[in-house]
Design a protein around this motif. Structure first.
Motif, PDB file in Angstrom:
ATOM      1  N   ALA A 103       0.830  -1.210   0.000  1.00  0.00           N
ATOM      2  CA  ALA A 103       0.000   0.000   0.000  1.00  0.00           C
ATOM      3  C   ALA A 103       0.860   1.253   0.000  1.00  0.00           C
ATOM      4  CB  ALA A 103      -0.929  -0.012   1.216  1.00  0.00           C
ATOM      5  N   ALA A 104       1.968   1.229   0.752  1.00  0.00           N
ATOM      6  CA  ALA A 104       2.856   2.395   0.784  1.00  0.00           C
ATOM      7  C   ALA A 104       3.506   2.622  -0.575  1.00  0.00           C
ATOM      8  CB  ALA A 104       3.914   2.210   1.867  1.00  0.00           C
ATOM      9  N   GLN A 106       2.265   1.808  -3.482  1.00  0.00           N
ATOM     10  CA  GLN A 106       1.233   2.347  -4.365  1.00  0.00           C
ATOM     11  C   GLN A 106       0.968   3.821  -4.083  1.00  0.00           C
ATOM     12  OE1 GLN A 106       0.107   0.557  -6.834  1.00  0.00           O
ATOM     13  NE2 GLN A 106      -1.275   2.170  -7.622  1.00  0.00           N
ATOM     14  N   LYS A 107       0.977   4.191  -2.833  1.00  0.00           N
ATOM     15  CA  LYS A 107       0.781   5.588  -2.463  1.00  0.00           C
ATOM     16  C   LYS A 107       1.923   6.454  -2.988  1.00  0.00           C
ATOM     17  CE  LYS A 107      -1.052   9.042  -0.169  1.00  0.00           C
ATOM     18  NZ  LYS A 107      -2.332   9.667  -0.596  1.00  0.00           N
ATOM     19  N   GLN A 110       1.429   7.195  -6.615  1.00  0.00           N
ATOM     20  CA  GLN A 110       0.420   8.228  -6.824  1.00  0.00           C
ATOM     21  C   GLN A 110       0.986   9.624  -6.558  1.00  0.00           C
ATOM     22  OE1 GLN A 110      -2.895   7.162  -4.348  1.00  0.00           O
ATOM     23  NE2 GLN A 110      -3.401   5.311  -5.530  1.00  0.00           N
ATOM     24  N   ILE A 111       1.793   9.755  -5.519  1.00  0.00           N
ATOM     25  CA  ILE A 111       2.382  11.069  -5.194  1.00  0.00           C
ATOM     26  C   ILE A 111       3.286  11.534  -6.324  1.00  0.00           C
ATOM     27  CG2 ILE A 111       3.952  12.266  -3.630  1.00  0.00           C
ATOM     28  CD1 ILE A 111       2.885  10.509  -1.368  1.00  0.00           C
ATOM     29  N   ASP A 155       3.329  10.985   4.547  1.00  0.00           N
ATOM     30  CA  ASP A 155       2.136  10.186   4.261  1.00  0.00           C
ATOM     31  C   ASP A 155       2.397   8.681   4.178  1.00  0.00           C
ATOM     32  OD1 ASP A 155       0.884  12.626   4.103  1.00  0.00           O
ATOM     33  OD2 ASP A 155       1.014  12.745   1.910  1.00  0.00           O
ATOM     34  N   LEU A 156       3.631   8.266   3.930  1.00  0.00           N
ATOM     35  CA  LEU A 156       3.879   6.839   3.726  1.00  0.00           C
ATOM     36  C   LEU A 156       4.060   6.081   5.035  1.00  0.00           C
ATOM     37  CD1 LEU A 156       6.282   6.858   0.644  1.00  0.00           C
ATOM     38  CD2 LEU A 156       3.788   6.697   0.707  1.00  0.00           C
TER      39      LEU A 156
END
Length: 332
Positions: A103-104, A106-107, A110-111, A155-156
């Motif tokens: 998930a991290a 993938q985040k 996106q960033i 955010d990660l």
């Protein structure tokens, strides 16, 4: 009596002459002084401009200095300083600990995608128990590089480490551009010379030189493209680890004797590890080949003992093999 009268008259005459001379001298002095006064009165209007001109001449350096300062100020104010466009390469490495590695990652994609960047390399491994990890390499526009770093660290997950580096390649870029321009001009001159070549030898020589110059030009253009790519996009390597993954921070090795001792010990440990690995690889083969080798040796020795001994050679007795001696001749 006559002498006294004569002396008195002579003294009176001298006194009169002396008085008259003084009067004349005084009159002359008065006339001279008067003439000087008149000339001064007459020349006063003429001297005034001279004095004013002298004063102006004495004041001229300060006026010139003021003019020079004014001119210098105007020159300095008219000069426009153009900020040179610096060519800087940005490189960063970040390690983040996250609850979910996938998930991290993938985040992070996106960033970077929202900032106008892209993913250039990815290597990930997942395992149960939170020991997974992922290593991603991103290309980010330099204008958004700082924002992306801040977003990832916030955010990660938990930011463990962050290493950043910059390299100014302005001079290198200018050098490559200049060399490309010179190479292109040289190629143009060689192509013009090729049209004027009149013999086969000259044509072959010029073509060979053109081929060499074209190869150099292609190499310079490749360098130019590589530098342009590194400058246009910052490189960020992101490492995402799971909650229980052990991260070994880079340690700085001591210099001098201690550094050499540490490197020697590390080399010895590495050699022992390699030797033990080789022994571990060969040990199963040795367990199989050792009995076979022992059996071969035993059979060889057994066959050697069963072979009959060669017959011994008989040695003749002493003197048996000597030829007979002829009789001695008779003496008369």
């Amino acid at each position: 009596m006559r002498r006294f009268q004569y002396g008195t008259a002579l003294s009176a005459a001298c006194a009169a002459l002396l008085l008259g001379g003084l009067t004349g001298c005084g009159g002359g002095a008065e006339v001279q002084s008067a003439s000087r006064g008149e000339s001064a009165q007459a020349g006063a209007p003429a001297l005034a401009p001279q004095d004013s001109a002298g004063a102006k001449a004495r004041r001229q350096p300060s006026a010139q200095d003021a003019a020079g300062r004014t001119a210098g100020k105007n020159i300095a104010s008219d000069v426009t300083v153009t900020a040179q466009d610096r060519q800087v390469i940005y490189v960063g490495r970040m390690t983040v600990r996250a609850k979910e590695v996938t998930a991290a990652a993938q985040k992070a994609k996106q960033i970077v995608g929202g900032a106008g960047g892209y993913l250039s390399k990815e290597q990930s491994s997942s395992s149960d128990g939170g020991e997974g990890s992922a290593e991603l390499e991103f290309k980010i526009p330099p204008a958004r590089y700082a924002d992306v770093l801040a977003s990832m660290g916030r955010d990660l997950g938990e930011q463990i480490s962050l290493n950043q580096g910059t390299e100014d390649v302005t001079a290198q870029v200018a050098d490559v551009n200049s060399r490309i321009k010179s190479a292109q001009q040289a190629l143009d001159s060689l192509r013009t010379l090729l049209k004027k070549a009149d013999t086969i030898g000259n044509v072959l020589e010029v073509e060979r030189e053109i081929s060499t110059r074209e190869a150099d030009l292609e190499s310079l253009q490749a360098q130019q493209k590589e530098l342009a790519g590194q400058v246009s996009m910052a490189t960020l390597t992101l490492t995402v680890v799971g909650p229980v993954t052990v991260v070994t921070p880079p340690s700085e090795e001591p210099a001098g004797f201690l550094g050499g001792l540490a490197k020697g010990w590390s080399g010895l440990v590495a050699f022992v590890k390699v030797a033990l690995t080789v022994v571990g690889v060969l040990l199963p083969w040795m367990l199989i080949l050792a009995p076979v080798a022992a059996l071969i040796v035993w059979l060889t020795r057994r066959n050697a003992r069963r072979r009959p001994a060669p017959p011994a050679r008989t040695v003749p007795p002493a003197g048996a093999g000597e030829p007979p001696q002829p009789p001695a001749p008779a003496q008369s």
